[in-house]
Design an enzyme around this catalytic site. Structure first.
Site, mmCIF file in Angstrom:
data_model
loop_
_atom_site.group_PDB
_atom_site.id
_atom_site.type_symbol
_atom_site.label_atom_id
_atom_site.label_comp_id
_atom_site.label_asym_id
_atom_site.label_seq_id
_atom_site.Cartn_x
_atom_site.Cartn_y
_atom_site.Cartn_z
ATOM 1 N N ARG A 13 -16.052 -8.574 -2.478
ATOM 2 C CA ARG A 13 -14.611 -8.343 -2.596
ATOM 3 C C ARG A 13 -13.980 -9.673 -3.019
ATOM 4 N NH1 ARG A 13 -10.260 -6.949 2.264
ATOM 5 N NH2 ARG A 13 -8.406 -6.938 0.897
ATOM 6 N N HIS A 14 -12.972 -9.602 -3.897
ATOM 7 C CA HIS A 14 -12.314 -10.836 -4.376
ATOM 8 C C HIS A 14 -11.858 -11.681 -3.188
ATOM 9 C CE1 HIS A 14 -8.349 -9.341 -3.142
ATOM 10 N NE2 HIS A 14 -8.737 -8.181 -3.601
ATOM 11 N N TRP A 19 -0.995 -12.064 -2.314
ATOM 12 C CA TRP A 19 -0.367 -10.962 -1.583
ATOM 13 C C TRP A 19 -1.107 -10.631 -0.302
ATOM 14 C CZ3 TRP A 19 2.668 -6.552 -4.403
ATOM 15 C CH2 TRP A 19 3.690 -7.145 -5.147
ATOM 16 N N CYS A 26 -1.055 -4.467 -2.070
ATOM 17 C CA CYS A 26 -1.181 -4.999 -3.427
ATOM 18 C C CYS A 26 -1.606 -3.961 -4.458
ATOM 19 C CB CYS A 26 -2.183 -6.154 -3.415
ATOM 20 S SG CYS A 26 -2.187 -7.121 -4.913
ATOM 21 N N ARG A 65 -7.376 -11.295 -9.745
ATOM 22 C CA ARG A 65 -7.925 -11.809 -8.479
ATOM 23 C C ARG A 65 -9.437 -11.579 -8.403
ATOM 24 N NH1 ARG A 65 -4.612 -7.315 -7.250
ATOM 25 N NH2 ARG A 65 -5.437 -5.723 -5.824
ATOM 26 N N GLU A 92 -8.677 -2.172 -7.702
ATOM 27 C CA GLU A 92 -8.318 -1.771 -6.325
ATOM 28 C C GLU A 92 -7.695 -0.371 -6.363
ATOM 29 O OE1 GLU A 92 -8.209 -3.360 -2.634
ATOM 30 O OE2 GLU A 92 -8.532 -1.293 -3.262
ATOM 31 N N ARG A 93 -7.703 0.359 -5.245
ATOM 32 C CA ARG A 93 -6.984 1.645 -5.204
ATOM 33 C C ARG A 93 -5.509 1.351 -5.447
ATOM 34 N NH1 ARG A 93 -5.880 2.595 0.413
ATOM 35 N NH2 ARG A 93 -5.096 4.632 -0.125
ATOM 36 N N HIS A 94 -4.801 2.239 -6.083
ATOM 37 C CA HIS A 94 -3.361 2.081 -6.346
ATOM 38 C C HIS A 94 -2.617 2.447 -5.059
ATOM 39 C CE1 HIS A 94 0.616 2.660 -8.002
ATOM 40 N NE2 HIS A 94 0.216 2.438 -9.241
ATOM 41 N N LYS A 103 2.735 -5.232 5.395
ATOM 42 C CA LYS A 103 1.941 -4.252 6.146
ATOM 43 C C LYS A 103 2.459 -4.069 7.575
ATOM 44 C CE LYS A 103 -2.060 -4.949 3.198
ATOM 45 N NZ LYS A 103 -3.511 -5.250 3.039
ATOM 46 N N ARG A 119 -4.064 3.590 4.771
ATOM 47 C CA ARG A 119 -4.981 2.497 4.389
ATOM 48 C C ARG A 119 -6.437 2.958 4.342
ATOM 49 N NH1 ARG A 119 -5.324 -2.613 7.854
ATOM 50 N NH2 ARG A 119 -6.012 -3.656 5.962
ATOM 51 N N ARG A 120 -6.854 3.800 5.298
ATOM 52 C CA ARG A 120 -8.292 3.977 5.480
ATOM 53 C C ARG A 120 -8.773 5.428 5.449
ATOM 54 N NH1 ARG A 120 -8.121 -0.105 3.832
ATOM 55 N NH2 ARG A 120 -8.612 -2.157 4.704
ATOM 56 N N HIS A 191 -12.842 -4.935 -5.371
ATOM 57 C CA HIS A 191 -11.736 -4.911 -4.406
ATOM 58 C C HIS A 191 -12.133 -4.162 -3.138
ATOM 59 C CE1 HIS A 191 -8.885 -6.266 -7.577
ATOM 60 N NE2 HIS A 191 -9.803 -5.725 -8.354
HETATM 61 O O1 LIG Z 1 -4.546 -3.776 -2.172
HETATM 62 C C1 LIG Z 1 -4.363 -4.398 -1.115
HETATM 63 O O2 LIG Z 1 -3.316 -4.469 -0.475
HETATM 64 C C2 LIG Z 1 -5.551 -5.065 -0.492
HETATM 65 O O3 LIG Z 1 -6.316 -5.720 -1.407
HETATM 66 C C3 LIG Z 1 -6.329 -4.014 0.253
HETATM 67 O O4 LIG Z 1 -5.485 -3.670 1.282
HETATM 68 P P1 LIG Z 1 -5.993 -2.835 2.525
HETATM 69 O O5 LIG Z 1 -7.104 -3.650 3.173
HETATM 70 O O6 LIG Z 1 -4.761 -2.722 3.353
HETATM 71 O O7 LIG Z 1 -6.504 -1.537 1.958
#
Ligand SMILES: O=C(O)[C@H](O)COP(=O)(O)O
Length: 258
Positions: A13-14, A19, A26, A65, A92-94, A103, A119-120, A191
């Site tokens: 992961r980067h 951010w 992000c 990143r 990364e996921r949008h 957060k 988030r998960r 990511h």
């Molecule tokens: O995109 C982001 O905010 C982070 O790189 C990943 O965030 P997360 O760990 O809250 O999914």
């Protein structure tokens, strides 16, 4: 190290982004690495330089990143000649309408359970990013996505992990898998959530269990795959176990008040 019947792949992961440092969602916003994140990338390069791992090819996303983490890893490990393939499918996921929000403040507004789902969870996306969102234009018009990006129809306004996996797997299956079968030595720098999707696929992790997986920034991890690309070594982090555990905890706790 793999043997005649197995193949290794290293994924990272980067490093921490600006951010991440500000604890902002992000997603597809093209944040820079923070100073700490740059150091993480350089440390990963140093580690790999002293390791047996050499690479034939590297894959990364269209976001700086991840690209800058990869560049520093290759430079630090003395492998700047490794060809690099960039694809939006590793982005990364949008994060949709959450993009740019703090957060902890988001938890205060919507509650810890709802933010944990966004988030998960596997298939619950955050609310869509509206066209008047402060970051809609910079994301939609990111010049990097002109090099390789989704079609207008594919361009996301938000993504769940499920949706992220659905656009990452076509790349994994059509590009990475054939290279793995050739025993190519591969490095992927991507990511937190695009890698969670690859890990879920490799280890066949259930939709429920994947909610518990957090990936630390900047620490390489190894998969060793058999001839059928089934893991014989899964997510072996290449670093001090205490450092790894603390880094994972740090990601998990990003939504908790300091
Ligand atoms: O995109 C982001 O905010 C982070 O790189 C990943 O965030 P997360 O760990 O809250 O999914």
């Amino acid at each position: 190290m793999g043997d005649a019947d197995t193949v290794d792949i290293i994924m990272v992961r980067h490093g921490e982004s600006e951010w991440n440092l500000k604890n902002l969602f992000c997603g597809w916003f093209d944040a820079e690495l923070s100073e700490a994140g740059l150091k993480e990338a350089q440390s990963a390069g140093d580690y790999l330089k002293g390791s047996p791992y050499k690479f034939d090819i590297a894959y990364t996303s269209m976001l700086k990143r991840a690209q800058n983490t990869l560049a520093n890893i290759l430079e630090g490990s003395g492998q700047t000649n490794v060809p690099i393939i960039k694809t939006w499918r590793l982005n990364e996921r949008h994060y949709g309408a959450l993009t740019g929000l703090n957060k902890v403040e988001t938890v205060e507004k919507y509650g810890a359970d709802q933010v944990a789902i966004w988030r998960r969870s596997f298939d619950t996306p955050p609310p869509e990013m509206p066209e008047d969102h402060p970051y809609y234009d910079s994301i939609r018009n990111n010049p990097a996505l002109k090099e390789d990006g989704p079609t207008p129809e594919e361009f996301p306004k938000t993504e769940s992990l499920k949706l992220t996996i659905e656009r990452t797997l076509p790349f994994w299956n059509s590009v990475v898998v054939p290279k793995l079968k050739e025993k190519a030595r591969i490095l992927i720098v991507a990511h937190g959530n695009s890698l969670r999707g690859i890990v879920k696929h490799l280890d066949n992790i259930s939709d429920e269990d994947i909610t518990n997986l957090n990936l630390p920034t900047g620490i390489p991890f190894l998969y060793t795959l058999d001839a059928n690309l089934k893991p014989v070594v899964s997510m072996k982090f290449l670093g001090d176990p205490d450092v790894v555990a603390a880094a994972i905890e740090k990601v998990a706790n990003q939504t908790k008040k300091k």
